[in-house]
Design a protein around this motif. Structure first.
Motif, PDB file in Angstrom:
ATOM      1  N   LYS A 154      12.528   0.579  -8.456  1.00 12.94           N
ATOM      2  CA  LYS A 154      11.580   0.214  -7.627  1.00 12.94           C
ATOM      3  C   LYS A 154      11.181   1.531  -6.428  1.00 12.94           C
ATOM      4  O   LYS A 154      10.142   1.863  -6.164  1.00 12.94           O
ATOM      5  N   ARG A 159       4.734   2.995  -4.443  1.00 13.01           N
ATOM      6  CA  ARG A 159       3.448   3.887  -4.322  1.00 13.01           C
ATOM      7  C   ARG A 159       4.000   5.254  -3.693  1.00 13.01           C
ATOM      8  O   ARG A 159       3.497   6.158  -4.143  1.00 13.01           O
ATOM      9  N   GLU A 160       4.844   5.142  -2.849  1.00 16.83           N
ATOM     10  CA  GLU A 160       5.324   6.447  -2.287  1.00 16.83           C
ATOM     11  C   GLU A 160       6.833   6.790  -2.806  1.00 16.83           C
ATOM     12  O   GLU A 160       7.763   7.410  -2.063  1.00 16.83           O
ATOM     13  N   ASN A 176      -0.236   3.993  -8.622  1.00 11.39           N
ATOM     14  CA  ASN A 176       0.122   2.755  -7.991  1.00 11.39           C
ATOM     15  C   ASN A 176       0.782   1.899  -9.229  1.00 11.39           C
ATOM     16  O   ASN A 176       0.284   0.922  -9.322  1.00 11.39           O
ATOM     17  N   LEU A 178       2.985  -0.431  -9.738  1.00 15.39           N
ATOM     18  CA  LEU A 178       3.394  -1.716  -9.668  1.00 15.39           C
ATOM     19  C   LEU A 178       2.473  -2.641  -9.162  1.00 15.39           C
ATOM     20  O   LEU A 178       2.588  -3.944  -9.252  1.00 15.39           O
ATOM     21  N   VAL A 179       1.208  -2.121  -9.093  1.00 12.64           N
ATOM     22  CA  VAL A 179       0.135  -3.165  -8.733  1.00 12.64           C
ATOM     23  C   VAL A 179      -0.917  -3.336  -9.978  1.00 12.64           C
ATOM     24  O   VAL A 179      -1.624  -4.159  -9.846  1.00 12.64           O
ATOM     25  N   THR A 264       9.752  -6.675  -9.593  1.00 11.93           N
ATOM     26  CA  THR A 264       8.241  -7.171  -9.302  1.00 11.93           C
ATOM     27  C   THR A 264       8.139  -8.242  -8.778  1.00 11.93           C
ATOM     28  O   THR A 264       7.020  -8.731  -8.273  1.00 11.93           O
ATOM     29  N   GLY A 265       9.176  -9.160  -8.628  1.00 13.93           N
ATOM     30  CA  GLY A 265       8.965 -10.608  -8.233  1.00 13.93           C
ATOM     31  C   GLY A 265       7.928 -11.381  -9.088  1.00 13.93           C
ATOM     32  O   GLY A 265       7.687 -12.671  -8.837  1.00 13.93           O
ATOM     33  N   GLY A 266       7.990 -10.982 -10.176  1.00 15.33           N
ATOM     34  CA  GLY A 266       6.691 -11.768 -11.455  1.00 15.33           C
ATOM     35  C   GLY A 266       5.501 -11.137 -11.371  1.00 15.33           C
ATOM     36  O   GLY A 266       4.619 -11.536 -11.939  1.00 15.33           O
ATOM     37  N   GLY A 267       5.166 -10.285 -10.285  1.00 13.34           N
ATOM     38  CA  GLY A 267       3.782  -9.967 -10.232  1.00 13.34           C
ATOM     39  C   GLY A 267       3.593  -8.692 -10.832  1.00 13.34           C
ATOM     40  O   GLY A 267       4.419  -8.075 -11.870  1.00 13.34           O
TER      41      GLY A 267
END
Lengths: 322, 421
Positions: A154, A159-160, A176, A178-179, A264-267
């Protein structure tokens, strides 16, 4: 040591002999098995039975006696679908999204895992410099906690994070990761392979080392090229080990939860929500707590795992018999 | 020798009995902190213990997750604490100890007024919870960025559209990463949804699919699509997991941040003189309201306690005006106690900016729409919050259209209500 143990054994011997005389030689085995049976029954068998009962009840009360009996309704809710390939047509769309995510994840993860593990094992089986060091390096991620693995990646991918800092520095520009649903899923597969391939590499390495050297020497004398040697000698003789690795990786893949959940929490959305996370969220994290639905889903997963385990047992038996 | 052993055993028995009687009034308090609440409770309750030697209050400090996930299971299994600080106010009503017979109800009515209703469900209309910290959602604006961009801060009565346009202009002029962000929480988007006309409690009961809610959902997703709202917050997580954007605001990466009064302490500590920030309340929506969402936590006792009188005494002590005022000042929360609120709170150890921010949030309390006030007290609100987050996130990442997401919300809500009724 013997001086300490002998008196103890003599003390135990008296009641055990009496018990054996009372029960007979065959039944005394049950006395030795009893402690394990009690523990297994209490912590494994009883929860499974309770799970079956929960799967046939509704409501959000945790106490079984306070839950209304609904029969197979929870299984019906999970399997009510116009088209199983399109989760949007299913009543419990989140369950089917999780099922399909899990299927794709297992196919990709197991495929890459076995491929990379085999490649790594073959390289590490050769007489290369610092072989011991590299064996340790590849095994090291296996020792890490899944949550640590998730947090490390993570930090790298956010992002950063480190990767974007590097990409910015090279002028390529960050992203980005993970989005984006596709990238999040891809990284989840990659991280899982990275974290677990050391274990499977070790098994395959043991399999490779068990192949007799004289078979390779004979192939060399017959002037077989390396590819032919690999295809006709290594792969067939390694196939029993490979099958065990595939089945173990499949079981582990279906059970994937902790590292992806922490990562990712599933996302994004439900892009990396797998079946175990679905069960956890329905039963424990959401409101109301749908223990019945979660229990029904877990029984379906258990069914899949039982099939996979039977395949593994069958393979093991075939190997032993062979 | 035998008589000596018997005497020693008897003495040990008597001492053990005395010891157990001495600790017979042990009251266990499960507490979580947003800031320093448990620490302050520990301090004030040590004075309570000194005045009430028969009662020993043991504070078990737990993470918030334990209050949300473990406490309900413990209560259902009959192994819960005697007292807890909770946020699922109506949802745990069935386990609450009714304090009616133990407290001065006139004082409680005069002091806590309507917040008492948040703890009441159906036929259980007693006195259950002391609302220990009132919160209200609202926005923080980075005033320095507005100044650098030469954009005027939208004034009182500005709409969500006004703030979105201004925040975009500021972000563009200053090269800031994100114009706006809203915490990933069903509670946080409820205020804006009400401002867009969501009734939340329709003629047929709770709803997440009326025109007002759908209008907000459409706008919310559109703002994610056009980059007005930071995608990281809602699209960077799965399930109904909470995520805030406070760190982005503190880092100066965010122009307008919609969160709530509980963030004031964090802003005060972390922003310092890095930039100027101010609380700008809740923007207005096409529904006519400019509503935030009230919330917070309360102290409740549980029916399963063996010492109901001691439990009530502890809660009543914390509800007394003097102690409540002290705790509020030290924990930097908004008071739900009307007497304390009307007297004004001089917060301890806060900067003038934080004092102004807390006053700003307190001033926004009268703007809370009835629908938002009802929602906070509705026993099934946690289910509605979770459904909102999951389905809106799916619409944001494109798994569902907004219409499908809103329709799914209604189905999920119906299913959740069927399971709980």
């Amino acid at each position: 040591m013997l001086q300490i143990i002998s008196p103890i054994m003599r003390v135990i011997e008296v009641p055990m002999l009496a018990l054996q005389r009372m029960l007979g030689t065959n039944k005394i085995a049950w006395v030795f098995l009893l402690p394990n049976l009690i523990l297994f029954g209490l912590f494994a068998f009883l929860p499974v039975i309770l799970n079956v009962f929960y799967a046939m009840t509704g409501g959000d009360n945790v106490l079984l006696e306070a839950r209304p009996f609904v029969g197979a309704q929870n299984f019906g809710t999970l399997t009510e679908c116009d088209n199983f390939l399109d989760p949007n047509t299913c009543r419990e769309d989140k369950f089917w999204r999780a099922v399909w995510n899990t299927c794709w994840f297992v196919v990709l993860q197991v495929g890459f895992m076995v491929g990379f593990s085999l490649l790594t094992a073959i390289i590490l089986n050769r007489d290369i410099r610092a072989r011991g060091f590299f064996r340790s390096v590849f095994f090291f991620p296996v020792l890490l906690s899944p949550v640590v693995v998730a947090l490390i990646w993570k930090w790298i991918l956010q992002r950063e994070g480190v990767l974007n800092a590097f990409l910015d520095w090279t002028g390529v520009g960050g992203y980005n990761w993970l989005v984006d649903a596709n990238w999040a899923f891809t990284w989840a597969v990659f991280i899982s392979v990275w974290a677990h391939m050391g274990f499977y590499t070790l098994i395959l390495l043991a399999g490779l080392q068990a192949i007799p050297r004289d078979v390779y020497e004979a192939a060399m004398m017959d002037r077989a090229n390396p590819w032919r040697t690999f295809r006709r000698i290594t792969l067939p003789l390694l196939s029993p080990t490979m099958l065990v690795v595939v089945v173990l990786a499949l079981i582990k893949g279906v059970q994937t939860f902790d590292e992806v959940y922490a990562f990712t929490g599933g996302g994004p959305g439900t892009a990396t929500t797998f079946i175990i996370q679905y069960i956890y969220e329905e039963g424990f994290a959401g409101a109301p707590r749908l223990f019945g639905l979660a229990a029904a889903a877990s029984l379906l997963v258990a069914g899949v795992l039982v099939v996979l385990t039977l395949i593994q047992l069958w393979i093991n038996r075939r190997n032993v018999d062979g | 020798m035998t008589s000596k052993i018997m005497m020693t055993t008897a003495l040990a028995g008597v001492l053990g009995l005395a010891a157990s009687m001495a600790s017979a009034q042990e009251v266990r308090f499960m507490c979580y902190s947003d800031g320093n609440e448990c620490e302050v409770y520990d301090d004030v309750l040590s004075r309570f213990e000194a005045d009430n030697p028969g009662i020993d209050v043991v504070i078990d400090v737990v993470p918030y997750q334990a209050i949300v996930e473990n406490l309900p299971v413990q209560l259902a299994a009959g192994t819960g604490p005697d007292i807890a600080k909770v946020t699922d106010l109506g949802g745990l009503n069935e386990y609450y100890l009714d304090l009616t017979d133990y407290v001065d109800t006139d004082y409680w009515d005069a002091s806590f007024a309507d917040t008492l209703n948040w703890y009441r469900v159906g036929d259980r209309q007693g006195y259950y919870g002391m609302h220990s910290q009132l919160t209200i959602t609202g926005a923080f604006a980075n005033a320095t960025l507005f100044e650098q961009a030469g954009v005027e801060l939208p004034g009182a009565g500005a709409t969500w559209d006004d703030w979105a346009a201004a925040s975009r202009a500021v972000a563009e002029a200053t090269g800031t990463d994100f114009p706006m962000a809203i915490d990933r929480s069903g509670h946080r988007v409820a205020g804006p949804a009400v401002s867009y006309g969501a009734a939340l409690n329709g003629p047929d009961g709770p709803t997440l699919s009326d025109d007002g809610f759908a209008a907000f959902a459409t706008q919310f997703v559109a703002w994610h699509d056009d980059g007005t709202i930071a995608r990281d917050v809602w699209a960077g997580q799965g399930g109904s997991t909470y995520r805030d954007a406070a760190q982005e605001f503190i880092n100066g990466e965010l122009v307008f941040y919609y969160s709530g009064s509980w963030q004031v302490g964090r802003m005060d500590e972390n922003v310092g003189d890095f930039f100027d920030w101010q609380v700008v309340g809740s923007p207005c929506g096409p529904g006519g309201a400019c509503s935030g969402m009230p919330g917070g936590a309360g102290i409740v006792g549980f029916e399963q306690t063996e010492h109901p009188e001691a439990v009530a005494a502890v809660i009543d002590y914390l509800a007394s005006e003097e102690i409540y005022a002290e705790v509020t000042a030290r924990t930097r929360n908004l008071p739900a106690h009307l007497g304390v609120a009307s007297a004004g709170v001089e917060y301890e150890g806060v900067s003038p900016a934080a004092q102004a921010a807390l006053n700003g949030f307190a001033a926004a309390l009268p703007d809370v729409a009835p629908a938002a006030f009802w929602y906070q007290g509705y026993a099934g609100n946690r289910a509605m919050y979770g459904i909102t987050v999951e389905r809106l996130s799916q619409a944001i990442v494109g798994e569902l259209s907004v219409e499908e997401a809103v329709a799914r919300m209604e189905e999920d809500l119906a299913a959740a209500m069927a399971e709980t009724n």
